[in-house]
Design a protein around this motif. Structure first.
Motif, short mmCIF file in Angstrom:
data_model
loop_
_atom_site.label_atom_id
_atom_site.label_comp_id
_atom_site.label_asym_id
_atom_site.label_seq_id
_atom_site.Cartn_x
_atom_site.Cartn_y
_atom_site.Cartn_z
N ARG A 181 0.98 -1.38 0.06
CA ARG A 181 0.37 0.08 0.14
C ARG A 181 1.07 1.19 0.67
O ARG A 181 0.28 2.68 -0.82
CB ARG A 181 -0.84 0.26 0.99
N MET A 182 2.04 1.57 -0.34
CA MET A 182 3.18 1.89 0.58
C MET A 182 3.75 2.11 -0.36
O MET A 182 4.85 3.00 -1.10
CB MET A 182 3.71 1.87 1.47
N THR A 183 3.76 1.09 -1.56
CA THR A 183 4.52 1.79 -3.13
C THR A 183 5.48 2.36 -3.55
O THR A 183 6.25 2.55 -3.55
CB THR A 183 3.57 0.70 -4.17
N MET A 184 4.60 3.36 -3.56
CA MET A 184 4.67 4.67 -4.62
C MET A 184 5.91 5.73 -3.80
O MET A 184 6.91 6.39 -4.21
CB MET A 184 3.51 5.48 -5.13
N VAL A 185 5.38 5.80 -2.02
CA VAL A 185 5.84 6.91 -1.04
C VAL A 185 7.15 5.57 -1.49
O VAL A 185 8.07 6.82 -1.37
CB VAL A 185 5.08 6.56 -0.10
N MET A 186 7.43 4.45 -1.27
CA MET A 186 8.23 3.88 -0.97
C MET A 186 9.68 4.26 -2.20
O MET A 186 10.83 3.71 -2.05
CB MET A 186 8.28 2.11 -0.65
N LEU A 187 9.06 4.52 -3.48
CA LEU A 187 9.78 4.46 -4.59
C LEU A 187 10.23 5.59 -4.85
O LEU A 187 11.43 5.97 -4.95
CB LEU A 187 8.64 3.48 -5.66
N CYS A 188 9.90 6.53 -4.38
CA CYS A 188 9.97 8.15 -4.36
C CYS A 188 11.20 8.30 -2.92
O CYS A 188 12.34 8.43 -3.38
CB CYS A 188 9.02 8.69 -3.99
N VAL A 189 11.05 7.15 -1.97
CA VAL A 189 11.78 7.45 -1.02
C VAL A 189 13.12 6.93 -1.37
O VAL A 189 14.34 7.06 -1.22
CB VAL A 189 11.24 7.01 0.48
N HIS A 190 12.81 5.92 -2.28
CA HIS A 190 14.12 4.82 -2.76
C HIS A 190 15.08 5.18 -3.22
O HIS A 190 16.58 5.50 -3.38
CB HIS A 190 13.54 3.84 -2.68
N ILE A 191 14.50 6.23 -4.27
CA ILE A 191 15.27 6.67 -5.60
C ILE A 191 15.99 7.91 -4.83
O ILE A 191 17.26 8.08 -5.22
CB ILE A 191 13.80 7.31 -6.33
N PHE A 192 15.52 7.97 -3.81
CA PHE A 192 16.17 9.69 -3.20
C PHE A 192 17.54 9.17 -2.26
O PHE A 192 18.62 10.32 -3.23
CB PHE A 192 14.93 10.16 -2.21
N GLU A 193 17.25 8.39 -1.98
CA GLU A 193 18.65 7.29 -1.09
C GLU A 193 19.81 6.95 -2.35
O GLU A 193 20.84 7.36 -2.31
CB GLU A 193 17.65 6.37 -0.39
N LEU A 194 18.90 6.83 -3.41
CA LEU A 194 19.54 5.91 -4.04
C LEU A 194 20.72 7.49 -4.77
O LEU A 194 21.65 6.69 -5.23
CB LEU A 194 19.27 5.23 -5.68
#
Length: 319
Positions: A257-270
């Protein structure tokens, strides 16, 4: 099979998918290759499953996909400004305007915006498939294949802005998800089908490699078949987890359910190297080294949870 049940196992599938994204961005080996055979097609298939066509697709119904995209690009630029790197901030803004998931230097510099290209591609593929569905049913699949082919082939010659070609390349997978729902095919899936899909998936993986949706790299038809079969296996596993391993299913469903948020957070970190700095700090202060994948999961889940809760609170206040 109720709507509620379908939503739950689809959330589980998205949870598995986003964990695979983290794995694919951590390991540069066979795990990465295997993950790349299905994880992005899976997200487009799930998106297509929940797509409801309308007579005239209003742009504002699609604009919400651009909000997380714009906020992530803004975060990149702000991070650069914090370190006084104004040039890098401008490069991020330009990269966000052009919207390419890949770095290019010719004919001019294009800064990759990373995995958030998915939001732009999803924006376009929704529009494309909404138009395809207006054609005769016998023509729809042919048109979807043709659009996918054109997107893949033109990308090797030139890169259009805002990930238009990525959306075109994803058409076959998005349409497959829509067809799954319309024909109620998931009701007909059993373990015999899954064994067959699993065999085909690994055959395609072993002999035909993977695909890369980020740069529209779909080498051959077998990689498409492998992606469809691999996604089918993940969906079936998700249904089993929902019914057999309830605790695991609930955890993965919450992550999904948090997929979109997680994608944004992960790409920022990456792209900012935040975790590398954290890992170095842990080692220097406590002589404690943690594997980057585990650290990446903890960071992404925790920060996404905070952001997700904040968004939920804001939405409740608006209501």
């Amino acid at each position: 099979m109720s709507i509620k049940a379908r939503l739950k196992y689809m959330d589980i599938a998205k949870g598995i998918g986003i964990i695979c994204v983290l794995m694919g961005h951590t390991y540069a080996n066979q795990i990465c290759i295997l993950v790349n055979t299905f994880h992005m097609p899976l997200f487009f298939i799930i998106s297509g499953f929940f797509f409801t066509p309308i007579e005239k697709l209003e742009m504002k119904s699609n604009v919400r996909l651009l909000i997380p995209y714009g906020m992530t690009v803004a975060a990149f630029a702000f991070f650069s400004l914090m370190y006084g790197d104004y040039k890098e901030a401008l490069i991020w803004v330009w990269g966000g305007v052009y919207g390419s998931g890949y770095d290019y230097e010719t004919p001019f510099l294009i800064k990759s915006i990373g995995g958030i290209w998915f939001f732009l591609a999803l924006f376009w593929v929704r529009i494309i498939v909404n138009e395809i569905i207006k054609f005769n049913e016998k023509m729809q699949l042919c048109i979807a294949i043709l659009v996918t082919y054109v997107g893949v082939k033109t990308y090797s010659c030139f890169v259009l802005p805002v990930s238009i070609q990525n959306g075109m390349a994803a058409t076959i997978f998005f349409f497959a998800g829509y067809y799954l729902k319309e024909e109620k095919l998931l009701k007909k899936i059993n373990y015999m089908y899954m064994i067959f899909f699993l065999v085909i998936w690994f055959y395609c993986y072993k002999y035909y490699g993977n695909l890369a949706m980020v740069n529209c790299s779909i080498p051959n038809v077998m990689t498409v078949i492998g992606a469809l079969c691999g996604s089918g296996v993940i969906l079936y596993i998700s249904m089993l987890l929902e019914n057999k391993l309830i605790i695991v299913g609930n955890i993965l469903g919450h992550i999904g359910r948090m997929t979109m948020v997680m994608l944004c957070v992960h790409i920022f970190e990456l792209h900012t190297g935040v975790l590398v700095n954290i890992q170095n700090m842990l080692y220097e202060t406590m002589h404690f080294s943690i594997h980057i994948f585990v650290l990446r999961c903890i960071w992404t889940f925790a920060l996404a949870e905070i952001v997700y809760k904040c968004i939920s609170i804001i939405q409740k206040k608006r209501i």
